[in-house]
Design a protein around this motif. Structure first.
Motif, mmCIF file in Angstrom:
data_model
loop_
_atom_site.group_PDB
_atom_site.id
_atom_site.type_symbol
_atom_site.label_atom_id
_atom_site.label_comp_id
_atom_site.label_asym_id
_atom_site.label_seq_id
_atom_site.Cartn_x
_atom_site.Cartn_y
_atom_site.Cartn_z
ATOM 1 N N ARG A 102 0.823 -1.214 0.000
ATOM 2 C CA ARG A 102 0.000 0.000 0.000
ATOM 3 C C ARG A 102 0.860 1.268 0.000
ATOM 4 O O ARG A 102 0.453 2.306 -0.515
ATOM 5 N N TRP A 103 2.062 1.201 0.556
ATOM 6 C CA TRP A 103 2.968 2.351 0.596
ATOM 7 C C TRP A 103 3.637 2.630 -0.747
ATOM 8 O O TRP A 103 4.161 3.715 -0.952
ATOM 9 N N GLU A 104 3.625 1.678 -1.660
ATOM 10 C CA GLU A 104 4.324 1.841 -2.942
ATOM 11 C C GLU A 104 3.967 3.130 -3.665
ATOM 12 O O GLU A 104 4.854 3.881 -4.048
ATOM 13 N N PRO A 105 2.688 3.441 -3.889
ATOM 14 C CA PRO A 105 2.370 4.661 -4.632
ATOM 15 C C PRO A 105 2.739 5.951 -3.887
ATOM 16 O O PRO A 105 2.823 7.003 -4.486
ATOM 17 N N GLU A 106 2.945 5.859 -2.602
ATOM 18 C CA GLU A 106 3.276 7.039 -1.794
ATOM 19 C C GLU A 106 4.761 7.394 -1.868
ATOM 20 O O GLU A 106 5.190 8.367 -1.250
ATOM 21 N N ASP A 107 5.541 6.611 -2.584
ATOM 22 C CA ASP A 107 6.963 6.857 -2.784
ATOM 23 C C ASP A 107 7.746 6.903 -1.464
ATOM 24 O O ASP A 107 8.657 7.699 -1.287
ATOM 25 N N LEU A 108 7.366 6.043 -0.532
ATOM 26 C CA LEU A 108 8.064 5.966 0.749
ATOM 27 C C LEU A 108 9.204 4.956 0.715
ATOM 28 O O LEU A 108 10.039 4.947 1.611
ATOM 29 N N LEU A 109 9.208 4.108 -0.307
ATOM 30 C CA LEU A 109 10.131 2.990 -0.334
ATOM 31 C C LEU A 109 10.977 2.996 -1.597
ATOM 32 O O LEU A 109 10.534 3.453 -2.645
ATOM 33 N N GLU A 110 12.172 2.462 -1.462
ATOM 34 C CA GLU A 110 13.008 2.217 -2.632
ATOM 35 C C GLU A 110 12.603 0.855 -3.179
ATOM 36 O O GLU A 110 12.686 -0.159 -2.487
ATOM 37 N N ILE A 111 12.132 0.832 -4.418
ATOM 38 C CA ILE A 111 11.636 -0.405 -5.010
ATOM 39 C C ILE A 111 12.382 -0.679 -6.297
ATOM 40 O O ILE A 111 12.536 0.206 -7.137
ATOM 41 N N VAL A 112 12.846 -1.910 -6.435
ATOM 42 C CA VAL A 112 13.494 -2.346 -7.661
ATOM 43 C C VAL A 112 12.640 -3.456 -8.245
ATOM 44 O O VAL A 112 12.300 -4.413 -7.554
ATOM 45 N N HIS A 113 12.267 -3.298 -9.503
ATOM 46 C CA HIS A 113 11.512 -4.340 -10.202
ATOM 47 C C HIS A 113 12.508 -5.195 -10.973
ATOM 48 O O HIS A 113 13.275 -4.676 -11.779
ATOM 49 N N THR A 114 12.499 -6.488 -10.720
ATOM 50 C CA THR A 114 13.438 -7.393 -11.372
ATOM 51 C C THR A 114 12.872 -7.877 -12.704
ATOM 52 O O THR A 114 11.696 -7.684 -13.003
ATOM 53 N N ARG B 75 9.313 -7.565 -6.947
ATOM 54 C CA ARG B 75 9.686 -6.286 -6.360
ATOM 55 C C ARG B 75 10.643 -6.557 -5.210
ATOM 56 O O ARG B 75 10.387 -7.428 -4.383
ATOM 57 N N LEU B 76 11.690 -5.775 -5.147
ATOM 58 C CA LEU B 76 12.616 -5.836 -4.029
ATOM 59 C C LEU B 76 12.625 -4.469 -3.358
ATOM 60 O O LEU B 76 12.620 -3.443 -4.033
ATOM 61 N N TYR B 77 12.636 -4.476 -2.046
ATOM 62 C CA TYR B 77 12.540 -3.247 -1.267
ATOM 63 C C TYR B 77 13.832 -3.003 -0.507
ATOM 64 O O TYR B 77 14.420 -3.919 0.053
ATOM 65 N N GLY B 78 14.249 -1.739 -0.464
ATOM 66 C CA GLY B 78 15.446 -1.361 0.274
ATOM 67 C C GLY B 78 15.080 -0.575 1.524
ATOM 68 O O GLY B 78 14.065 0.118 1.561
ATOM 69 N N LEU B 79 15.918 -0.667 2.533
ATOM 70 C CA LEU B 79 15.653 0.013 3.804
ATOM 71 C C LEU B 79 16.074 1.479 3.810
ATOM 72 O O LEU B 79 15.514 2.275 4.547
#
Length: 56
Positions: free
Chosen positions: A20-32, A37-41
């Protein structure tokens, strides 16, 4: 980088919350290439620090 469930467990949230946070641009997301999807801290921690700590 972590898979959704790993990332959610690491930050103490549910996998659905992370999605749910994805569209809010709170997370670093890499699409393989395999459509995962891979998420960074780093971006999450920076956002959290900026929100709670006043950006200091």
């Amino acid at each position: 980088m972590y898979r959704n469930s790993e990332f959610a467990e690491r930050i103490g949230r549910s996998a659905s919350t992370v999605r749910r946070w994805e569209p809010e641009d709170l997370l670093e997301i890499v699409h393989t290439f395999s459509c995962r999807r891979l998420y960074g801290l780093r971006k999450y921690e920076k956002t959290l620090k900026d929100t709670l700590g006043g950006g200091q």
